[in-house]
Enzyme design. Structure first.
Site, PDB file in Angstrom:
ATOM      1  N   ASN A  23     -17.413  -1.862 -14.838  1.00  0.00           N
ATOM      2  CA  ASN A  23     -16.284  -1.011 -15.236  1.00  0.00           C
ATOM      3  C   ASN A  23     -16.085  -1.056 -16.744  1.00  0.00           C
ATOM      4  OD1 ASN A  23     -14.719   0.324 -12.962  1.00  0.00           O
ATOM      5  ND2 ASN A  23     -15.069  -1.700 -12.121  1.00  0.00           N
ATOM      6  N   ILE A  37      -5.734 -15.014 -11.655  1.00  0.00           N
ATOM      7  CA  ILE A  37      -4.324 -14.606 -11.513  1.00  0.00           C
ATOM      8  C   ILE A  37      -3.629 -14.896 -12.838  1.00  0.00           C
ATOM      9  CG2 ILE A  37      -2.164 -15.006 -10.280  1.00  0.00           C
ATOM     10  CD1 ILE A  37      -4.065 -14.008  -8.294  1.00  0.00           C
ATOM     11  N   LEU A  38      -2.860 -13.952 -13.332  1.00  0.00           N
ATOM     12  CA  LEU A  38      -2.169 -14.110 -14.622  1.00  0.00           C
ATOM     13  C   LEU A  38      -0.695 -14.405 -14.374  1.00  0.00           C
ATOM     14  CD1 LEU A  38      -3.969 -11.112 -16.286  1.00  0.00           C
ATOM     15  CD2 LEU A  38      -4.219 -13.519 -16.978  1.00  0.00           C
ATOM     16  N   HIS A  46      -8.142  -1.804  -9.117  1.00  0.00           N
ATOM     17  CA  HIS A  46      -8.170  -2.594  -7.885  1.00  0.00           C
ATOM     18  C   HIS A  46      -8.928  -1.792  -6.830  1.00  0.00           C
ATOM     19  CE1 HIS A  46      -6.770  -5.478  -4.904  1.00  0.00           C
ATOM     20  NE2 HIS A  46      -6.468  -4.456  -4.132  1.00  0.00           N
ATOM     21  N   THR A  74       1.983  -5.510 -13.658  1.00  0.00           N
ATOM     22  CA  THR A  74       3.324  -6.109 -13.780  1.00  0.00           C
ATOM     23  C   THR A  74       3.256  -7.491 -13.117  1.00  0.00           C
ATOM     24  OG1 THR A  74       3.939  -5.106 -11.685  1.00  0.00           O
ATOM     25  CG2 THR A  74       4.486  -3.871 -13.680  1.00  0.00           C
ATOM     26  N   GLU A 131       4.213  -8.710 -10.440  1.00  0.00           N
ATOM     27  CA  GLU A 131       3.869  -8.755  -9.006  1.00  0.00           C
ATOM     28  C   GLU A 131       2.395  -8.383  -8.837  1.00  0.00           C
ATOM     29  OE1 GLU A 131       6.077  -9.613  -6.711  1.00  0.00           O
ATOM     30  OE2 GLU A 131       4.667  -9.382  -5.049  1.00  0.00           O
ATOM     31  N   LEU A 132       1.605  -9.216  -8.204  1.00  0.00           N
ATOM     32  CA  LEU A 132       0.150  -9.016  -8.096  1.00  0.00           C
ATOM     33  C   LEU A 132      -0.195  -7.662  -7.470  1.00  0.00           C
ATOM     34  CD1 LEU A 132      -2.689 -10.333  -8.413  1.00  0.00           C
ATOM     35  CD2 LEU A 132      -2.485 -11.031  -6.020  1.00  0.00           C
ATOM     36  N   GLN A 158     -16.755   5.564  -7.714  1.00  0.00           N
ATOM     37  CA  GLN A 158     -15.480   6.231  -8.019  1.00  0.00           C
ATOM     38  C   GLN A 158     -14.709   5.469  -9.101  1.00  0.00           C
ATOM     39  OE1 GLN A 158     -14.655   9.229  -6.859  1.00  0.00           O
ATOM     40  NE2 GLN A 158     -16.656   9.148  -5.846  1.00  0.00           N
TER      41      GLN A 158
HETATM   42  C1  GRF Z   1     -14.960  -4.088  -8.768  1.00  0.00           C
HETATM   43  O1  GRF Z   1     -14.953  -3.905  -7.372  1.00  0.00           O
HETATM   44  C2  GRF Z   1     -13.558  -3.877  -9.279  1.00  0.00           C
HETATM   45  O2  GRF Z   1     -12.801  -3.005  -8.468  1.00  0.00           O
HETATM   46  C3  GRF Z   1     -12.966  -5.243  -9.203  1.00  0.00           C
HETATM   47  O3  GRF Z   1     -14.030  -6.086  -9.638  1.00  0.00           O
HETATM   48  C4  GRF Z   1     -15.254  -5.558  -9.091  1.00  0.00           C
HETATM   49  C5  GRF Z   1     -16.405  -5.746 -10.043  1.00  0.00           C
HETATM   50  O4  GRF Z   1     -16.133  -5.001 -11.198  1.00  0.00           O
HETATM   51  N1  GRF Z   1     -11.793  -5.334 -10.003  1.00  0.00           N
HETATM   52  P1  GRF Z   1     -17.150  -4.995 -12.477  1.00  0.00           P
HETATM   53  O5  GRF Z   1     -18.497  -4.497 -11.976  1.00  0.00           O
HETATM   54  O6  GRF Z   1     -17.254  -6.434 -12.969  1.00  0.00           O
HETATM   55  O7  GRF Z   1     -16.501  -4.054 -13.434  1.00  0.00           O
END
Ligand code: GRF
Length: 189
Positions: free
Chosen positions: A14, A92-93, A109, A141, A143-144, A173
């Site tokens: 990503n 987790i932050l 997510h 925010t 809340e996770l 996607q």
């Molecule tokens: C993806 O499924 C994304 O939705 C989640 O982490 C997974 C790996 O993402 N947050 P990437 O290839 O490291 O960007």
């Protein structure tokens, strides 16, 4: 020009699409890619794309999340980001960290929030007999997996899908949704 920092924990697919999207008349540019794992493949890819990187290994900090996050913030704020994107970042932050970037922090997510917050989203959707799945870009925010939703993308669940085949379909996607939502968010600042 808005300055974008991106946090990854793994391969960073990503992150790659986000960096590639910030060109030409795009109102933002990538200034830093960081990770909680010094071995994260995303760090190598960022370097190959000419984006500065840092890593703060979370393991020496044990349960001291605040100390780990203080070190993250020290690296991040040196780059003066206007926007912070979480992209496959698997820690987790705390509310303290999130407050520091509130209103300018995005995450992707791999589910159609508010369904399937947390982990193993595809296995859970399959288990529940869902007919569709997808991904969500939202503001982070305290809340996770719960902040305001910027956009979602849907895919059909096919007969015989496994968590892996579904994840691969959703990831395609994600790679289109996140850059589009980041551009819209950057234009709104
Ligand atoms: C993806 O499924 C994304 O939705 C989640 O982490 C997974 C790996 O993402 N947050 P990437 O290839 O490291 O960007």
């Amino acid at each position: 020009m808005k300055r974008v920092a991106i946090l990854v924990s793994g391969g960073g697919s990503n992150m790659v699409r986000l960096v590639e999207s910030m060109t030409g008349d795009h109102p933002a540019r990538p200034v830093l890619v960081g990770s909680n794992d010094p071995q994260a493949g995303g760090l190598v890819k960022a370097t190959e794309m000419g984006v500065p990187t840092f890593a703060v290994d979370h393991r020496p900090f044990g349960k001291d999340r605040a100390a780990f996050e203080a070190e993250l913030i020290r690296h991040l704020d040196a780059a003066q980001p206007d926007i912070l994107c979480l992209a496959g970042f698997m820690r987790i932050l705390t509310p303290g960290f999130i407050r520091h970037y509130e209103g300018r922090m995005l995450n992707i997510h791999p589910s159609l929030l508010p369904k399937y917050k947390g982990l193993h989203t595809h296995a859970r959707a399959l288990e529940a007999g869902e007919t569709e799945a997808g991904c969500t870009v939202h503001e982070v925010t305290a809340e996770l997996d719960d902040g305001p939703i910027l956009g979602q993308a849907r895919v059909a669940i096919e007969p015989g899908d496994t968590p892996e085949t579904l994840a691969a379909r959703v990831l395609v996607q994600e790679h289109q949704l996140y850059p589009a939502m980041l551009r819209r968010f950057a234009e709104s600042l």
